[in-house]
Motif scaffolding. Structure first.
Motif, mmCIF file in Angstrom:
data_model
loop_
_atom_site.group_PDB
_atom_site.id
_atom_site.type_symbol
_atom_site.label_atom_id
_atom_site.label_comp_id
_atom_site.label_asym_id
_atom_site.label_seq_id
_atom_site.Cartn_x
_atom_site.Cartn_y
_atom_site.Cartn_z
ATOM 1 N N UNK A 36 32.141 15.462 48.108
ATOM 2 C CA UNK A 36 32.102 14.138 48.734
ATOM 3 C C UNK A 36 32.917 14.143 50.033
ATOM 4 N N UNK A 37 34.122 14.674 49.967
ATOM 5 C CA UNK A 37 34.968 14.712 51.173
ATOM 6 C C UNK A 37 34.305 15.546 52.271
ATOM 7 N N UNK A 38 33.781 16.708 51.887
ATOM 8 C CA UNK A 38 33.194 17.592 52.910
ATOM 9 C C UNK A 38 31.985 16.931 53.580
ATOM 10 N N UNK A 39 31.109 16.348 52.776
ATOM 11 C CA UNK A 39 29.915 15.750 53.379
ATOM 12 C C UNK A 39 30.269 14.499 54.177
ATOM 13 N N UNK A 40 31.259 13.745 53.670
ATOM 14 C CA UNK A 40 31.677 12.534 54.377
ATOM 15 C C UNK A 40 32.176 12.888 55.775
ATOM 16 N N UNK A 41 33.044 13.895 55.844
ATOM 17 C CA UNK A 41 33.600 14.266 57.151
ATOM 18 C C UNK A 41 32.529 14.897 58.035
ATOM 19 N N UNK A 42 31.613 15.618 57.425
ATOM 20 C CA UNK A 42 30.534 16.241 58.211
ATOM 21 C C UNK A 42 29.668 15.157 58.868
ATOM 22 N N UNK A 43 29.514 14.035 58.189
ATOM 23 C CA UNK A 43 28.709 12.934 58.749
ATOM 24 C C UNK A 43 29.521 12.149 59.786
ATOM 25 N N UNK A 44 30.766 11.897 59.458
ATOM 26 C CA UNK A 44 31.555 10.977 60.286
ATOM 27 C C UNK A 44 32.162 11.614 61.536
ATOM 28 N N UNK A 483 20.719 -1.371 59.439
ATOM 29 C CA UNK A 483 20.484 -0.082 60.111
ATOM 30 C C UNK A 483 19.955 0.997 59.151
ATOM 31 N N UNK A 484 20.019 0.723 57.867
ATOM 32 C CA UNK A 484 19.609 1.752 56.898
ATOM 33 C C UNK A 484 18.082 1.780 56.791
ATOM 34 N N UNK A 485 17.510 2.923 57.150
ATOM 35 C CA UNK A 485 16.050 3.052 57.203
ATOM 36 C C UNK A 485 15.458 3.590 55.893
ATOM 37 N N UNK A 486 16.239 4.336 55.147
ATOM 38 C CA UNK A 486 15.720 5.035 53.969
ATOM 39 C C UNK A 486 14.914 4.115 53.038
ATOM 40 N N UNK A 487 13.609 4.457 52.853
ATOM 41 C CA UNK A 487 12.738 3.642 52.003
ATOM 42 C C UNK A 487 13.258 3.641 50.567
ATOM 43 N N UNK A 488 13.808 4.770 50.176
ATOM 44 C CA UNK A 488 14.304 4.942 48.806
ATOM 45 C C UNK A 488 15.416 3.953 48.457
ATOM 46 N N UNK A 539 25.856 3.192 50.617
ATOM 47 C CA UNK A 539 24.436 3.205 51.016
ATOM 48 C C UNK A 539 24.254 3.940 52.339
ATOM 49 N N UNK A 540 25.134 3.633 53.270
ATOM 50 C CA UNK A 540 25.068 4.273 54.580
ATOM 51 C C UNK A 540 25.203 5.787 54.426
ATOM 52 N N UNK A 541 26.132 6.200 53.577
ATOM 53 C CA UNK A 541 26.354 7.629 53.345
ATOM 54 C C UNK A 541 25.119 8.262 52.688
ATOM 55 N N UNK A 545 21.070 12.386 55.969
ATOM 56 C CA UNK A 545 20.507 13.637 55.426
ATOM 57 C C UNK A 545 21.589 14.631 54.985
ATOM 58 N N UNK A 546 22.809 14.465 55.479
ATOM 59 C CA UNK A 546 23.893 15.378 55.062
ATOM 60 C C UNK A 546 24.733 14.811 53.930
ATOM 61 N N UNK A 547 24.219 13.789 53.261
ATOM 62 C CA UNK A 547 25.018 13.134 52.214
ATOM 63 C C UNK A 547 25.295 14.079 51.057
ATOM 64 N N UNK A 548 26.333 13.739 50.324
ATOM 65 C CA UNK A 548 26.666 14.500 49.125
ATOM 66 C C UNK A 548 25.476 14.429 48.158
#
Ligand code: UCC
Length: 582
Positions: A36-44, A483-488, A539-541, A545-548
């Protein structure tokens, strides 16, 4: 004869059967192992910071399960001791701490645990990077994170209100990354008269020829081995009169030792025997003419010290999340290793439910707290085209609103989760040297340290009333979700917006009624705001595409329950409650 047979039989069993020894849970590199931490920082984090930050955190993630953890163990084994007198009968009030505790101070400096927030090498992301390190550090720090919280808070306060002299001396020490010059700070606020209600402060400040002197008793002085402290006191005028209430309080800077390394005219009554956090020296003291320097305007003490405790409250949140992650990591690993009723306990539905519930709450706490760290970083280094897409004033308002929320929310969640997760270890979790009882005791402090859940809920109301920050919050969440586009995730987005409407209506209706209604609902409002802010970030996370890996599933499960949970106000019920508690 019987004894002889029994002994032979035991020996036989010993030689022919392999004795069962339970494998202990193991902690791996705490950064590498944290998806979670790694993906969060990779996104942010902007690309330019990614490599340097991930290398630093990978090294640090290893240290917190090796040498730093050893320092903390030493500090836990050798709690602080008060030596009141020297052999000749002189009162010295010296607090002896372990080498582990002292080394934790040195590591904190060299790893930049406070200075990162002030060198601001990562621009608006500096606080986020600093908080990632604190999150890794705290559960291996024997609560050295507490002195760091006050150190950071004091640095912030001096940055805002300090004189040039204080900036040159104290601020430079507090934000130093050199272990030989690094200082920590205390925060002397609480008195016997009223823990949370500082308006009853009895400590007085008298002006003398050679500056201010403080007289009074301070009841909870954590980090009594710090080099400096900030304290509240009531200024006595020439006739010996003082102004009552919190408006009569002013803020003072104190250096704990004089030039001869003696205490600055205060006595240490005792080191508190606390439920937990036992490596941390928390003392009761009497000020007997302690030399002090006035900071800020006379009468602005509470307002000015709030810039300090808003930082310590954020530390409370990030250390709660770090502690949450630690007990969860141990419980998950143990569930894989421990077998009962023919399978790993991690395969039993009831245990799966316990672990998953904790994991979902942990994700919420993580996202909520890192959102606030992002707000703090963006307040300190404001850029017009900031990633939050907010005006500076709105960042300030959101920071003010969400600080008490993050503090109370994470504290309560980690207290509950620690109690649940202790059961995963069953009997061993109740045995001292498994380390789990210590986590259990230590984690209880989160809902007390820097204000209880009720005090923080009321602080939230204060923030909401003062500057319409709730309206900013509503706009911020709506914008994030749109801003969240994901249909899912559309179903969850719609759900969250409906829940936000529900919260707005409930608050609007309450504002129209008597204050008692809003006050009675304050906790529910705080947790609902916390749930909504966390869910929006989750939700934003998850939409990235790089989410945990399982982020979308986690937030969907989080939103199965309505984030807005507000009991309608009922005066009759309040009256009944009042009657039955008597
Ligand atoms: O005691 C402690 C130790 C606990 C034991 C733990 C074990 C030790 C181990 C530790 C392990 C790590 S910790 C400290 C706990 N105490 C607190 O946190 C204080 C809690 N009380 C509050 O937060 C209160 O709400 C007060 C003191 C802030 C409220 O005081 P008053 O007298 O009601 O003050 P006002 O009138 O509400 O606020 C005065 C001014 C206002 O500004 P102006 O004058 O411009 O209107 C407020 O808006 O201060 C401003 N203010 C704030 N500003 C008040 N609170 C805040 C805030 N949070 N942020 C910004």
């Amino acid at each position: 004869m019987i004894t002889y047979i029994a002994k032979t039989e035991l020996l036989f069993q010993h030689l022919h059967m392999k004795e069962f020894i339970q494998k202990a849970p193991v902690l791996k590199n705490q950064y590498e192992d944290d998806d979670l931490l790694k993906s969060f920082l990779a996104i942010k984090l902007p690309k330019k910071h990614q490599r340097i930050v991930s290398r630093d955190l990978a090294d640090f993630g290893e240290r917190v399960v090796s040498d730093i953890q050893e320092m903390a163990r030493d500090a836990e084994r050798n709690p602080p001791e008060l030596v009141a007198f020297d052999p000749w009968g002189n009162r010295i009030d010296r607090v002896i701490t372990s080498s582990g505790w002292e080394n934790l101070a040195r590591v904190s400096a060299s790893e930049g645990l406070v200075s990162l927030g002030y060198t601001r090498d990562f621009g608006a992301y500096s606080r986020m990077v600093q908080f990632a390190k604190l999150y890794l550090f705290h559960p291996s720090s024997a609560f050295f994170s507490c002195p760091l919280a006050m150190t950071d808070g004091a640095a912030k306060l001096i940055e805002i209100y300090g004189t040039p002299e204080l900036k040159q001396k104290a601020f430079a020490h507090l934000t130093s990354s050199d272990p030989d010059t690094f200082w920590t700070s205390g925060q002397w606020m609480t008195e016997r008269t009223g823990g949370s209600d500082v308006s009853h402060t009895e400590t007085v400040a008298e002006e003398t020829k050679d500056g201010w002197r403080l007289y009074g008793t301070k009841w909870f002085c954590s980090a009594i081995t710090a080099q400096m402290s900030m304290a509240l006191a009531r200024i006595k005028d020439k006739d010996g009169k003082t102004i009552p209430g919190s408006r009569g309080l002013s803020l003072f800077y104190i250096e704990l030792k004089n030039e001869n390394s003696e205490n600055n005219n205060f006595e240490i009554i005792r080191i508190k025997e606390k439920l937990g956090t036992n490596a941390l020296p928390t003392a009761e003291i009497i000020l007997r003419g302690t030399k002090a320097t006035l900071v800020g305007n006379v009468g602005d003490g509470v307002k000015n010290i709030s810039s300090m405790f808003n930082i310590t409250r954020l530390y409370n949140a990030i250390t709660s999340v770090g502690a949450f992650r630690r007990i969860l990591a141990l419980a998950v690993d143990y569930s894989d290793k421990r077998s009962a009723f023919n399978k790993a306990i991690g395969q039993h539905p009831l245990n799966i439910a316990v672990l998953a519930t904790a994991k979902i709450d942990y994700h919420a706490c993580f996202h909520l707290t890192f959102l606030v760290s992002e707000l703090l970083g963006n307040d300190e280094i404001y850029e017009k085209d900031n990633a939050l897409e907010l005006e500076h004033e709105d960042i300030k308002k959101l920071l003010r609103l969400l600080t008490p929320v993050a503090k109370l929310y994470t504290a309560k969640k980690v207290c509950r989760a620690t109690s649940e997760l202790l059961e995963v270890f069953a009997g061993v979790g109740y045995i001292e040297d498994s380390g789990i009882p210590r986590l259990y005791r230590d984690n209880q402090v989160f809902s007390i340290w820097e204000g209880t859940t009720n005090v923080l809920s009321l602080d939230l109301l204060r923030a909401m009333k003062k500057d319409y920050s709730f309206a900013v919050f509503v706009k911020f969440i709506q914008h994030k979700i749109k801003k969240i586009q994901s249909a899912d995730l559309q179903h969850e987005c719609t759900r969250l917006l409906a829940s936000l409407d529900e919260l707005m209506n409930s608050i609007e209706n309450s504002i129209l009624n008597a204050d008692i209604e809003l006050e009675t609902k304050a906790r529910d409002i705080a947790f609902s705001i916390g749930n909504i802010a966390a869910a929006a970030c989750m939700l934003e996370h998850a939409a990235n595409e790089n989410a945990q890996g399982n982020a979308a599933e986690v937030v969907k499960m989080f939103l199965e329950k309505n984030p807005t949970q507000i009991e309608p106000f009922d005066q009759n019920r309040l009256d009944k409650w009042q009657r039955i508690i008597l």
